[in-house]
Design a protein around this motif. Structure first.
Motif, PDB file in Angstrom:
ATOM      1  N   TYR A 161       0.837  -1.208   0.000  1.00 29.58           N
ATOM      2  CA  TYR A 161       0.000   0.000   0.000  1.00 29.58           C
ATOM      3  C   TYR A 161       0.872   1.257   0.000  1.00 29.58           C
ATOM      4  O   TYR A 161       1.969   1.260   0.560  1.00 29.58           O
ATOM      5  N   LYS A 162       0.337   2.304  -0.617  1.00 31.38           N
ATOM      6  CA  LYS A 162       1.011   3.607  -0.614  1.00 31.38           C
ATOM      7  C   LYS A 162       0.386   4.465   0.484  1.00 31.38           C
ATOM      8  O   LYS A 162      -0.834   4.549   0.588  1.00 31.38           O
ATOM      9  N   LEU A 163       1.233   5.113   1.282  1.00 33.62           N
ATOM     10  CA  LEU A 163       0.755   5.931   2.399  1.00 33.62           C
ATOM     11  C   LEU A 163       0.898   7.411   2.078  1.00 33.62           C
ATOM     12  O   LEU A 163       1.888   7.825   1.467  1.00 33.62           O
ATOM     13  N   GLU A 164      -0.119   8.189   2.457  1.00 35.43           N
ATOM     14  CA  GLU A 164      -0.025   9.653   2.403  1.00 35.43           C
ATOM     15  C   GLU A 164      -0.493  10.195   3.741  1.00 35.43           C
ATOM     16  O   GLU A 164      -1.525   9.748   4.261  1.00 35.43           O
ATOM     17  N   VAL A 165       0.248  11.151   4.311  1.00 32.01           N
ATOM     18  CA  VAL A 165      -0.112  11.706   5.612  1.00 32.01           C
ATOM     19  C   VAL A 165      -0.077  13.229   5.554  1.00 32.01           C
ATOM     20  O   VAL A 165       0.905  13.801   5.088  1.00 32.01           O
ATOM     21  N   THR A 166      -1.154  13.853   6.000  1.00 37.31           N
ATOM     22  CA  THR A 166      -1.186  15.309   6.133  1.00 37.31           C
ATOM     23  C   THR A 166      -1.565  15.648   7.562  1.00 37.31           C
ATOM     24  O   THR A 166      -2.511  15.076   8.104  1.00 37.31           O
ATOM     25  N   GLU A 167      -0.809  16.547   8.190  1.00 37.86           N
ATOM     26  CA  GLU A 167      -1.173  17.001   9.534  1.00 37.86           C
ATOM     27  C   GLU A 167      -1.128  18.514   9.580  1.00 37.86           C
ATOM     28  O   GLU A 167      -0.262  19.136   8.970  1.00 37.86           O
ATOM     29  N   SER A 168      -2.096  19.093  10.287  1.00 40.92           N
ATOM     30  CA  SER A 168      -2.183  20.546  10.405  1.00 40.92           C
ATOM     31  C   SER A 168      -2.236  20.935  11.876  1.00 40.92           C
ATOM     32  O   SER A 168      -3.017  20.362  12.649  1.00 40.92           O
ATOM     33  N   GLU A 220      -8.953   1.784  -0.917  1.00 42.82           N
ATOM     34  CA  GLU A 220      -8.451   2.946  -0.182  1.00 42.82           C
ATOM     35  C   GLU A 220      -8.947   2.894   1.262  1.00 42.82           C
ATOM     36  O   GLU A 220     -10.139   2.681   1.510  1.00 42.82           O
ATOM     37  N   PHE A 221      -8.024   3.085   2.193  1.00 41.45           N
ATOM     38  CA  PHE A 221      -8.361   3.234   3.608  1.00 41.45           C
ATOM     39  C   PHE A 221      -8.016   4.659   4.001  1.00 41.45           C
ATOM     40  O   PHE A 221      -7.031   5.217   3.514  1.00 41.45           O
ATOM     41  N   GLN A 222      -8.830   5.239   4.870  1.00 38.09           N
ATOM     42  CA  GLN A 222      -8.486   6.575   5.364  1.00 38.09           C
ATOM     43  C   GLN A 222      -8.839   6.670   6.844  1.00 38.09           C
ATOM     44  O   GLN A 222      -9.910   6.232   7.264  1.00 38.09           O
ATOM     45  N   PHE A 223      -7.910   7.232   7.608  1.00 37.00           N
ATOM     46  CA  PHE A 223      -8.115   7.458   9.035  1.00 37.00           C
ATOM     47  C   PHE A 223      -7.906   8.944   9.289  1.00 37.00           C
ATOM     48  O   PHE A 223      -6.904   9.508   8.862  1.00 37.00           O
ATOM     49  N   LYS A 224      -8.878   9.555   9.973  1.00 41.14           N
ATOM     50  CA  LYS A 224      -8.758  10.978  10.301  1.00 41.14           C
ATOM     51  C   LYS A 224      -8.970  11.170  11.788  1.00 41.14           C
ATOM     52  O   LYS A 224      -9.842  10.523  12.369  1.00 41.14           O
ATOM     53  N   HIS A 225      -8.193  12.072  12.414  1.00 46.28           N
ATOM     54  CA  HIS A 225      -8.569  12.554  13.748  1.00 46.28           C
ATOM     55  C   HIS A 225      -8.319  14.044  13.804  1.00 46.28           C
ATOM     56  O   HIS A 225      -7.192  14.508  13.661  1.00 46.28           O
ATOM     57  N   LYS A 258       5.280  -0.774   9.967  1.00 44.19           N
ATOM     58  CA  LYS A 258       5.344  -2.172  10.422  1.00 44.19           C
ATOM     59  C   LYS A 258       4.310  -3.031   9.712  1.00 44.19           C
ATOM     60  O   LYS A 258       4.452  -4.247   9.635  1.00 44.19           O
ATOM     61  N   MET A 259       3.242  -2.405   9.203  1.00 44.71           N
ATOM     62  CA  MET A 259       2.217  -3.173   8.481  1.00 44.71           C
ATOM     63  C   MET A 259       2.569  -3.316   6.994  1.00 44.71           C
ATOM     64  O   MET A 259       1.752  -3.794   6.224  1.00 44.71           O
ATOM     65  N   GLY A 260       3.769  -2.872   6.624  1.00 47.21           N
ATOM     66  CA  GLY A 260       4.276  -3.228   5.304  1.00 47.21           C
ATOM     67  C   GLY A 260       4.030  -2.229   4.184  1.00 47.21           C
ATOM     68  O   GLY A 260       4.219  -2.569   3.013  1.00 47.21           O
ATOM     69  N   VAL A 261       3.641  -0.987   4.508  1.00 49.96           N
ATOM     70  CA  VAL A 261       3.410  -0.020   3.426  1.00 49.96           C
ATOM     71  C   VAL A 261       4.708   0.247   2.665  1.00 49.96           C
ATOM     72  O   VAL A 261       5.803   0.035   3.181  1.00 49.96           O
ATOM     73  N   ASP A 262       4.551   0.725   1.442  1.00 50.63           N
ATOM     74  CA  ASP A 262       5.703   1.089   0.628  1.00 50.63           C
ATOM     75  C   ASP A 262       6.553   2.130   1.359  1.00 50.63           C
ATOM     76  O   ASP A 262       6.057   2.861   2.222  1.00 50.63           O
ATOM     77  N   LYS A 263       7.820   2.234   0.973  1.00 52.42           N
ATOM     78  CA  LYS A 263       8.784   3.170   1.575  1.00 52.42           C
ATOM     79  C   LYS A 263       8.149   4.534   1.870  1.00 52.42           C
ATOM     80  O   LYS A 263       7.608   5.185   0.977  1.00 52.42           O
ATOM     81  N   PHE A 264       8.232   4.945   3.106  1.00 53.26           N
ATOM     82  CA  PHE A 264       7.664   6.233   3.525  1.00 53.26           C
ATOM     83  C   PHE A 264       8.563   6.774   4.631  1.00 53.26           C
ATOM     84  O   PHE A 264       8.762   6.117   5.656  1.00 53.26           O
ATOM     85  N   GLU A 265       9.125   7.962   4.417  1.00 58.30           N
ATOM     86  CA  GLU A 265       9.996   8.577   5.416  1.00 58.30           C
ATOM     87  C   GLU A 265       9.180   9.570   6.243  1.00 58.30           C
ATOM     88  O   GLU A 265       8.176  10.093   5.763  1.00 58.30           O
ATOM     89  N   MET A 266       9.636   9.868   7.458  1.00 58.97           N
ATOM     90  CA  MET A 266       8.943  10.848   8.297  1.00 58.97           C
ATOM     91  C   MET A 266       8.862  12.206   7.578  1.00 58.97           C
ATOM     92  O   MET A 266       7.907  12.953   7.753  1.00 58.97           O
ATOM     93  N   ASP A 267       9.879  12.487   6.760  1.00 57.16           N
ATOM     94  CA  ASP A 267       9.890  13.749   6.002  1.00 57.16           C
ATOM     95  C   ASP A 267       8.772  13.803   4.959  1.00 57.16           C
ATOM     96  O   ASP A 267       8.461  14.879   4.431  1.00 57.16           O
TER      97      ASP A 267
END
Lengths: 285, 285
Positions: free
Chosen positions: B160-167, B236-241, B188-197
């Motif tokens: 899976y490809k991860l995208e993260v947006t935080e405001s 597509e999965f999406q989690f928002k808080h 840890k759940m195996g998503v494609d390469k994703f750096e904190m940056d």
């Protein structure tokens, strides 16, 4: 575990085609014969990439012909044979009885039937089987995770208001079982009164398109949105899982086939499994 | 556990005010004296509904005056006294030392400082304490849940490809710690390469408004969206808080105060707790 031969019962149905293709992509061999329901053609063609297989379909009309077809495949391939069943709720128990009496490893993806009787027949037989009403592995994982969240943090969403919308192809009459399961978890986490009837079901083109479903997937999708809002409205949580088409389920079935073939080969003591077992093993592709 | 008296250290800060009000709403008594940093006024007023309390603020300038104020409160209220600390990272360890040496139950909401030294001083002292860098209970619960999901289902989001947006309000310079923790779980759940940056940070009015944050909360919010897409795009999965304002955190602090006061009253063998302990106890309001 190499050399797995898959008998895809439920062809020429859409799910049967999708699953056959997923198995071919994994390098599994699709058997040239399969069981099917009444009123189906004599055979069908499955194509994936450069591979094309003609599958002879054996219906239920001639007495004993389905058992004979299965016994012949078993004789040819032994423990390398794995059955996949995506047929009809009315066929779940007769098919389960057939598989266990002939002694062939199987993956039951068909929902409905008498599940307790199916489990008992399978456990009594010593046959290896994956019995799972939902093969979408990430969704099964999320469902199990939310249930664990409810167990671990019972009051976490106390005072929150829940809203749930689910959209499926218009041929699906009942409310999504996955949506009901997640609602049950949120109820345990203390959300305000919410009945299963409060789940908003979308079953018409217009509302589904407005929800974001694309034209091409109107007749095959499973989209869910759960929204939790704090009493004062200052906090909002949202969980979405949107599946378009059937590919993720068929990939899950291929995972299940490889998993159960390996369990059979290693003569695992535990013989009956579900998707959670497969997820916990972390062997998915 | 009734009759709890709260010493709100960190007034007249915004969080100090919010927490004081949450405590008053719960029926707790706000002490008329509190410790504060340098350069603060001599007192401040806290109002919630029909309750208004003038709190005398004791700064660090006159040697021994903070200890004296604390000892007097302890003498007056004994084990019913609970300190809440929302001060400054530089005050975490000196304040912790003061609370443990005088022997007063406390809730440390201030982040930063030497956490290991704080834990050691607290454990050695036998004082009851909740030490938690995030008091938003649902968010802490979600964070712990996703970590457990990663442990239970290691390959669940493989491919899976991860995208993260935080405001967050523009005064927050660094990346959200919560976002980093969830990204770690998804990794840890195996998503494609994703750096904190790769986490997209929004820190300006325009992009925040486009993200949905209301004008009034631009200077105090924590919104997070995590999107996971399967390789072929069919799932597509999406989690928002999304937290607007500080109210949910202040309610979590009030939960922590009531929890730790009860632990002190029942002479619990375990004395140092975090929000997970409180969530697991299911005692939140």
């Amino acid at each position: 575990m190499s050399g797995i031969v898959v008998m895809m019962n439920g062809l020429p149905g859409a799910m049967g085609h999708e699953v056959s293709q997923a198995c071919i992509r994994r390098g599994l061999t699709l058997a040239p014969v399969a069981l099917t329901g009444g009123g189906q053609p004599a055979d069908c063609q499955v194509t994936e990439g450069s591979t094309s297989v003609t599958v002879k379909l054996v219906g239920p009309d001639a007495a004993g012909s389905q058992r004979k077809a299965l016994e012949e495949l078993k004789k040819a391939h032994g423990n390398r044979l794995v059955i996949i069943d995506f047929t009809h709720p009315t066929a779940v128990n007769p098919n389960g009885d057939l598989y266990t009496s002939v002694g062939v490893t199987y993956v039951m993806g068909t929902t409905g039937g008498d599940r307790e009787a199916l489990m008992k027949a399978t456990n009594d037989s010593g046959v290896y089987a994956v019995i799972a009403p939902n093969m979408g592995k990430q969704i099964v994982a999320l469902q199990a995770t939310m249930e664990r969240m409810a167990r671990d943090f019972p009051g976490a969403f106390s005072g929150y208001k829940l809203e749930v919308t689910e959209s499926h192809q218009k041929t699906k009459a009942d409310t999504s079982g996955t949506a009901k399961a997640l609602v049950s978890s949120f109820q345990k986490m203390g959300v305000d009164k919410f009945e299963m009837d409060d789940i908003k079901m979308l079953r018409d083109d217009e509302s589904q398109k407005a929800f974001g479903v694309s034209e091409e997937h109107l007749n095959g999708h499973a989209w869910h949105t759960y929204t939790l809002k704090s009493g004062d409205g200052s906090v909002e949580f949202q969980f979405k899982h949107n599946v378009s088409g059937r590919r993720t389920y068929s990939e899950g079935v291929a995972d299940a086939v490889q998993f159960i073939a390996a369990k059979c080969a290693e003569k695992s003591k535990k013989r009956t499994f579900d998707m959670i077992d497969i997820l916990e093993a972390g062997v998915m592709q």
